[in-house]
Write a protein that holds these residues in place. Structure first.
Motif, PDB file in Angstrom:
ATOM      1  N   GLU A   1       0.809  -1.218   0.000  1.00  0.00           N
ATOM      2  CA  GLU A   1       0.000   0.000   0.000  1.00  0.00           C
ATOM      3  C   GLU A   1       0.842   1.269   0.000  1.00  0.00           C
ATOM      4  O   GLU A   1       0.415   2.293  -0.532  1.00  0.00           O
TER       5      GLU A   1
ATOM      6  N   THR B   1      -4.042 -14.199  -4.899  1.00  0.00           N
ATOM      7  CA  THR B   1      -5.206 -13.720  -4.155  1.00  0.00           C
ATOM      8  C   THR B   1      -5.770 -12.431  -4.744  1.00  0.00           C
ATOM      9  O   THR B   1      -5.052 -11.653  -5.389  1.00  0.00           O
ATOM     10  N   ASP B   2      -7.034 -12.205  -4.474  1.00  0.00           N
ATOM     11  CA  ASP B   2      -7.671 -10.956  -4.885  1.00  0.00           C
ATOM     12  C   ASP B   2      -7.027  -9.784  -4.167  1.00  0.00           C
ATOM     13  O   ASP B   2      -6.954  -8.687  -4.714  1.00  0.00           O
ATOM     14  N   GLU B   3      -6.552 -10.007  -2.952  1.00  0.00           N
ATOM     15  CA  GLU B   3      -5.897  -8.949  -2.197  1.00  0.00           C
ATOM     16  C   GLU B   3      -4.696  -8.386  -2.978  1.00  0.00           C
ATOM     17  O   GLU B   3      -4.551  -7.172  -3.116  1.00  0.00           O
TER      18      GLU B   3
ATOM     19  N   ASP C   1      -5.964  -6.495  -6.063  1.00  0.00           N
ATOM     20  CA  ASP C   1      -6.612  -5.225  -5.703  1.00  0.00           C
ATOM     21  C   ASP C   1      -5.587  -4.160  -5.342  1.00  0.00           C
ATOM     22  O   ASP C   1      -5.732  -2.998  -5.737  1.00  0.00           O
ATOM     23  N   VAL C   2      -4.553  -4.545  -4.608  1.00  0.00           N
ATOM     24  CA  VAL C   2      -3.520  -3.577  -4.205  1.00  0.00           C
ATOM     25  C   VAL C   2      -2.758  -3.074  -5.434  1.00  0.00           C
ATOM     26  O   VAL C   2      -2.358  -1.905  -5.470  1.00  0.00           O
TER      27      VAL C   2
END
Length: 173
Positions: A139, A165-167, A170-171
Motif C-alpha cells: 500500500e 489472491t484478490d488482495e 486489488d492492491v
C-alpha cells in the motif's frame, strides 16, 4: 550473438530458487522453527528507469543497487537519493498450482555519486518475514512503482498471477 544476449537477459529475470538447507544433517541443528527461503525472490523496482528485475544479491543486502553504498537511517543525509523498492516475493503451491503467496515492499534511496543511501534494515528484514508468511504489504508504494511491479509479475508468469489472491490484485490495480 544477438540471440545470446537475449538468452542472457531472459535468464537474469528468473525467480531463482534457493535449494538445500546448508545445515541439513548437521547434528547441532534441528531446523525446528526455521523458515525456508527456497520459494522467495527479491525484485528491485526502479521507478525512474521503468525497470524491474530479480536480484538475488538483495538476500544479503548485496543487490546491484546496494553495492558500494554506505547506508544511513536518516533520509535527510541522502538529499539527492534516487528511489528504489526491494520487493520480497514468495511463491507457494496451491491446489491449482503455484501462485504469488506473499509480496512485501521496502523503500530505499541511493545517491550513487555520493555513495550514500537510506534504508531501514529492520524494515527490510520484517518485510521479508511478512512475505514468507503470505502477507501482501504494498500500500505504501507509489502508483507508478505498483504498475511496474504488476506488469512484471504478470509477464513473468500469467498463471501465478491468475492464481494469486484478490488482495494482491486489488492492491496492484
Amino acid at each position: 550473438m544477438a540471440d545470446e544476449n537475449n538468452q542472457e537477459k531472459k535468464s537474469s529475470n528468473k525467480f531463482t530458487i534457493m535449494k538445500d538447507d546448508p545445515i541439513d544433517g548437521h547434528p547441532g541443528y534441528s531446523g525446528g522453527g526455521a523458515f525456508s527461503l527456497e520459494n522467495m525472490s527479491p525484485l528491485i523496482v526502479d521507478p525512474n528507469e521503468d525497470r524491474v528485475w530479480v536480484d538475488m544479491g538483495a538476500m544479503h543486502a548485496r543487490s546491484e543497487v546496494e553495492k558500494r553504498i554506505k547506508f544511513v537511517t536518516d533520509q535527510e543525509e541522502v538529499p539527492n537519493g534516487k528511489p528504489y523498492w526491494i520487493v520480497w516475493v514468495t511463491v507457494e503451491r496451491g491446489e491449482h498450482g503455484p501462485y504469488y503467496y506473499g509480496v512485501a515492499a521496502c523503500y530505499l534511496e541511493v545517491d550513487r555519486e555520493a555513495r550514500r543511501g537510506y534504508k531501514v534494515l529492520a524494515e527490510h528484514v520484517n518485510r521479508m518475514d511478512k512475505s514468507l508468511k503470505g502477507r501482501i504489504i504494498l500500500e505504501h508504494m507509489d502508483d507508478h512503482s505498483k504498475s511496474l511491479l504488476k506488469d512484471f509479475l504478470k509477464d513473468f508468469n500469467e498463471q501465478y498471477w491468475e492464481l494469486s489472491t484478490d488482495e494482491l490484485k486489488d492492491v496492484l490495480k
